[in-house]
Scaffold this motif. Structure first.
Motif, short mmCIF file in Angstrom:
data_model
loop_
_atom_site.label_atom_id
_atom_site.label_comp_id
_atom_site.label_asym_id
_atom_site.label_seq_id
_atom_site.Cartn_x
_atom_site.Cartn_y
_atom_site.Cartn_z
N GLU A 4 0.83 -1.21 0.00
CA GLU A 4 0.00 0.00 0.00
C GLU A 4 0.86 1.25 0.00
N CYS A 36 -2.72 0.12 -3.85
CA CYS A 36 -2.24 -1.18 -3.38
C CYS A 36 -1.75 -1.93 -4.62
N ARG A 93 -10.32 -5.97 -0.98
CA ARG A 93 -10.94 -5.14 0.06
C ARG A 93 -9.95 -4.15 0.65
N TRP A 94 -10.48 -3.11 1.20
CA TRP A 94 -9.75 -2.20 2.08
C TRP A 94 -10.33 -2.35 3.49
N ARG A 113 -9.48 -1.01 7.71
CA ARG A 113 -8.75 -0.03 8.50
C ARG A 113 -8.80 -0.40 9.96
N ILE A 151 -13.85 2.64 -4.16
CA ILE A 151 -12.88 1.57 -4.40
C ILE A 151 -12.89 1.24 -5.88
N LEU A 209 -8.22 3.25 -3.41
CA LEU A 209 -9.29 3.76 -2.56
C LEU A 209 -9.21 5.28 -2.60
N TYR A 254 -4.69 1.83 7.08
CA TYR A 254 -5.51 1.21 6.04
C TYR A 254 -4.74 0.04 5.41
N TYR A 255 -5.44 -1.09 5.32
CA TYR A 255 -4.84 -2.30 4.80
C TYR A 255 -5.56 -2.78 3.55
N CYS A 256 -4.79 -3.26 2.63
CA CYS A 256 -5.30 -3.87 1.42
C CYS A 256 -5.38 -5.38 1.63
#
Length: 116
Positions: A6, A22, A35-36, A38, A69, A80, A93-95
């Motif tokens: 990311e 990402c 998906r994202w 957080r 997205i 995102l 924030y995670y992918c």
């Protein structure tokens, strides 16, 4: 094995915008969904937005109308777009991607801080 990286996080004032990216080390075109998520300090990781292979999207209520997205399969990149940011959007924030075989992949996260 697919690696997800990311980028795009940072410090932004309330009402501002950021675009998270990402980048995957392999093809994302066969990912069942991406998906994202957080996570804020002291809170559980929260699903923010989903895009499935066919292109349909879904969002949590708190970001609907503000976040978008999207994916670019040619660039193996998930995005995102975040507009109208609020202090409560502050989080890492995670992918995440789920491969066709059911294996899940995570990125390392990118920090988003919304503050004046």
């Amino acid at each position: 094995q697919v690696q997800l990286v990311e980028s795009g996080g940072g410090l932004v004032q309330p009402g501002g915008s950021l675009r998270l990216s990402c980048v995957a080390s392999g093809s994302i075109s066969n990912m069942a969904y991406m998906r994202w998520y957080r996570q804020s300090p002291g809170k559980q990781r929260e699903l923010v937005a989903t895009i499935i292979r066919g292109g349909d999207t879904n969002y949590i209520t708190s970001v609907k109308g503000r976040f978008t997205i999207s994916r670019d399969n040619a660039k193996n990149t998930l995005y995102l777009q975040m507009n109208g940011l609020k202090p409560e959007d502050t989080a890492v924030y995670y992918c995440h991607g789920r491969g066709a075989t059911g294996i899940g992949y995570w990125g390392q996260g990118t920090q988003v801080t919304v503050s004046s």
